[in-house]
Each structure stands twice: as C-alpha cells, then as structure tokens.
Design an enzyme around this catalytic site. Structure first.
Site, PDB file in Angstrom:
ATOM      1  N   ASP A 130       0.789  -1.232   0.000  1.00  0.00           N
ATOM      2  CA  ASP A 130       0.000   0.000   0.000  1.00  0.00           C
ATOM      3  C   ASP A 130       0.820   1.281   0.000  1.00  0.00           C
ATOM      4  O   ASP A 130       0.271   2.357   0.253  1.00  0.00           O
ATOM      5  CB  ASP A 130      -0.956   0.013   1.195  1.00  0.00           C
ATOM      6  CG  ASP A 130      -0.227   0.008   2.529  1.00  0.00           C
ATOM      7  OD1 ASP A 130       0.990  -0.266   2.554  1.00  0.00           O
ATOM      8  OD2 ASP A 130      -0.883   0.261   3.557  1.00  0.00           O
ATOM      9  N   GLU A 131       2.103   1.218  -0.316  1.00  0.00           N
ATOM     10  CA  GLU A 131       2.884   2.448  -0.362  1.00  0.00           C
ATOM     11  C   GLU A 131       4.067   2.291  -1.307  1.00  0.00           C
ATOM     12  O   GLU A 131       4.574   1.187  -1.524  1.00  0.00           O
ATOM     13  CB  GLU A 131       3.364   2.864   1.031  1.00  0.00           C
ATOM     14  CG  GLU A 131       4.274   1.859   1.705  1.00  0.00           C
ATOM     15  CD  GLU A 131       4.808   2.357   3.034  1.00  0.00           C
ATOM     16  OE1 GLU A 131       5.125   3.566   3.146  1.00  0.00           O
ATOM     17  OE2 GLU A 131       4.913   1.533   3.957  1.00  0.00           O
TER      18      GLU A 131
END
EC number: 2.7.7.7
Length: 418
Positions: A121-122
C-alpha cells in the site's frame, strides 16, 4: 505531526511551492479497511477492525473511525474490542488486497518508470524525468490522487519533497486523503519541530532512549553532540539520524528493490506449553516459507523466528546460514535451534518463521557435495504434488493429528512474493 487517527492532519493548498522537489511518497489510507469498504459499501463510516473475530488474533488494520478510539495495527483484537465495542470485525482478504495493490502500482508505473514499492500500500516515485509530460511534482501528485480515487475507488495521501525521508514523513502528516508539499528550501524548517518518533527508521526503543536524554524533537537531534547520539542509539543509527535531521538523505528511488523477507506465523487458539508441538510448528512454518521461496526462485541467507508469549511479550531471534537455501528442512532446523536458545518456558500464543537476506536461487552455485540433495529431491516432489493436487494433500508425518490448539491461518506474513 499527524496521528494514526487523522488528527493533527496538515495539507498543502493548491499551487503550493514545490521547488526543488522530485520524490513522492504515496500511501493508501487505511488500505485493508478501504478495500473491504470498496467490496461492501455498507461498511462505509463504520468503525472497522480487520482481523479474526475470536479475540486471540491481532488487528491487521482498522478504519479511521476505529482508530479514533485508540485501535491500531498489531493490537490484540480483544483489546481493540474493549476500546471500541461498536466496531465491526471483518476477516482479512489478503489476495484481494494484493489484487487492488497491483491496480494502484500500475497507475504509478504509467506515470514514471521510477517506482519503488515499500509494501502493498505504499511506494516512492521519482518524477524528475517526467515533468514535461505531467507537470511539476505537486501537479503529478494531484493526478495520482485523482486517478487512484477514480480508477480504483480508494484514497491515498502523498508527501512531496526533495528526499525520501521527508516525503515519507509528509505523507504521514497529510493522512487521510491529503497531500503535503515540502519545498527543498523549507526542509529544515519542516523537520525542526517534528518528534523523533516521526523519523523514518526510529523505532519505539530508539525513541525512548533519545527522549530519556531530553532529545525529543529533530531540532534537539541537530543540537546534540554526535557522542550523545551514539550513546543513545548506537553509532550506526546515531550517524544516520544526525544526517537525516539536517535534511541529508542521498537514497535514490530503487526500482530493483527486493523485499527483505518472507515469512509465515501462527496464532494458536489456546496458549501452548508443549515444546515438542512448538518445534513441530516451527518446522511446518519453515516448510511453508521454503515453498514460497522456491516458487519465486529465491534463497534465504538468514532465518528469524518470532515467539509471542501469553502476556504478549514478544521475542525475536535470527541466525545467518552457512549457505543460502530454500530447503524447508534446513530453515526449520535453524528455527528450532533459535527456539531452544530462548530461556523462557512460559505459554506461547504465537510463533513465526521468516526468511531474510533473500537472493536469486543458485547465485552461489552448488559444491561438489550437496548436503541437501536428498531434501531438495523430497521437497521438489512435494512441490509437484501440491501443484497438482492442492496444499492439503501432503504433509510431514509428524504433523498428522497435531492440530490441537492450532489456529486458522490468520494472516501469513509473505511479502513481495505474490
């Protein structure tokens, strides 16, 4: 400084100065919870806890509505429920998270080839070379946020800065659903009042050691002697945070970055005192880790274990292997050796095995004598059987009938190999 629940959030206005910047850090907002809401819109606005509902597992993620009650990742679900009794418990769906992650990363890669994923997610993006196509770094950040929202259906927060360290700090402060731009000329001013705990790479123990010496902000780090920093956190970290506190971070976006570890862990339905059972579990988890390594054509140079006791005290141990391997037997033996070095005999609620220092398989070659030849052959046959008939068709004989106390697979920690 922003908080995990979104309080203290700071964002930049449209047209903010982004001179001297080139790095974006893009972070999805409460990613697991956001994906669950995407798939079930009736969950929107509710306090959500992503985890197993039995209370013995830990929180994988939580919506911002739940975080405002003090719920956070890695907290025992039972404690989270006490803090937020109205929360909805949602079982995690990790394959779905990977699927959405691939959609998000594809958007990043359509903007710039210089993308460094940090997790599902990043990611960091270097946008210096695509300014003629997309505009300034702040304009590119706005495009990314709009596309993630419109094409995927979730929100993200973006930090825009001259360095990776500052960009990552900025995205955290902008959460949720925000963007914070730190022009190069304002780097020192931005860093000065931030708490040492906000620095990327400063964990809780290092922060406590710094704070015990009155070093509470990044400004305090700048004003402290190198000798004091070294005594507080050791020479390596002391030198690194001294540089970061002054805005120096030469790390480039690394598109060849390989995840550092792959592992599996098991939370038991009841606390376990049977050492034979626990040793068997470590071998079973090592087999699962090794199978994933072989599927991805990796070998591990280090084995690590995690043991969490009934009072939530957690012990981690690691060992560098004589030769990198993807043989489950070898990983399991190392894990068992590490386990025997732990003096405590208290009841255990969780064990985990992790392979670290990964490298492409066969990088070192095989010597004249291969001590693992028989195990390679056996495990290769197991891989073939699993591929043909499924994971439940074959196991070691010692694992048969040993399910007492074993929980369901809560959330296998297998990063970067899906």
């Amino acid at each position: 400084m922003g908080h995990g629940d979104g309080s203290g959030r700071l964002v930049s206005p449209v047209g903010a100065d982004d001179s001297g910047t080139r790095i974006l850090h893009v972070d999805m907002d409460a990613f697991y919870a956001a994906v669950e809401i995407l798939d079930d819109p009736t969950l929107r606005g509710l306090p959500l806890i992503i985890g197993a509902p039995d209370g013995r597992s830990v929180v994988s993620s939580a919506s911002y509505e739940a975080r405002r009650y003090g719920v956070h990742a890695a907290m025992p679900v039972a404690q989270a429920i006490r803090l937020c009794p109205s929360a909805r418990i949602v079982m995690p769906h990790f394959h779905r998270y990977q699927e959405v992650s691939r959609q998000v990363m594809a958007i990043f890669e359509s903007i710039t080839p210089l993308v460094e994923p940090l997790s599902v997610d990043e990611a960091f993006l270097d946008v210096q070379g695509v300014r003629r196509l997309w505009g300034s770094p702040a304009q590119i950040a706005r495009v990314i946020r709009e596309r993630v929202r419109d094409e995927v259906g979730i929100t993200c927060s973006v930090g825009v800065a001259a360095t990776k360290h500052v960009a990552k700090m900025a995205s955290t402060i902008a959460k949720p659903d925000g963007m914070l731009v730190v022009p190069a000329s304002a780097t020192l001013e931005f860093l000065a009042p931030r708490p040492v705990r906000a620095m990327w790479g400063v964990g809780p123990k290092a922060a406590e050691s710094l704070e015990a010496r009155g070093i509470r902000t990044i400004r305090d780090i700048r004003e402290s002697s190198q000798d004091m920093l070294d005594r507080a956190v050791g020479p390596a970290l002391g030198a690194r945070i001294a540089q970061l506190a002054r805005g120096h971070d030469a790390r480039a976006v690394d598109t060849e970055r390989v995840e550092k570890s792959v592992g599996h862990e098991e939370t038991f339905d009841v606390d376990i005192t049977d050492r034979v059972f626990l040793r068997s579990e470590l071998l079973r988890l090592a087999d699962r880790v090794a199978a994933r390594l072989r599927r991805a054509d990796w070998e591990a140079g280090t084995v690590a274990i995690k043991v969490r006791f009934d009072d939530f005290r957690t012990v981690n141990r690691s060992q560098t292997l004589a030769e990198p391997t993807a043989v489950g037997q070898r990983l399991g033996e190392a894990a068992q050796t590490l386990f025997e070095q732990i003096a405590s005999r208290d009841p255990v609620r969780l064990v985990g095995v992790r392979a670290e220092k990964l490298r492409p398989a066969g990088g070192g070659g095989i010597g004249l004598w291969d001590d693992d030849e028989d195990w390679r052959r056996v495990e290769g046959a197991v891989d073939s059987a699993v591929a043909r008939f499924g994971t439940s068709t074959i196991t070691r004989a010692r694992h048969l009938g040993r399910d007492e106390g074993r929980g369901t697979a809560r959330h296998p920690k297998a990063r970067g190999l899906d």
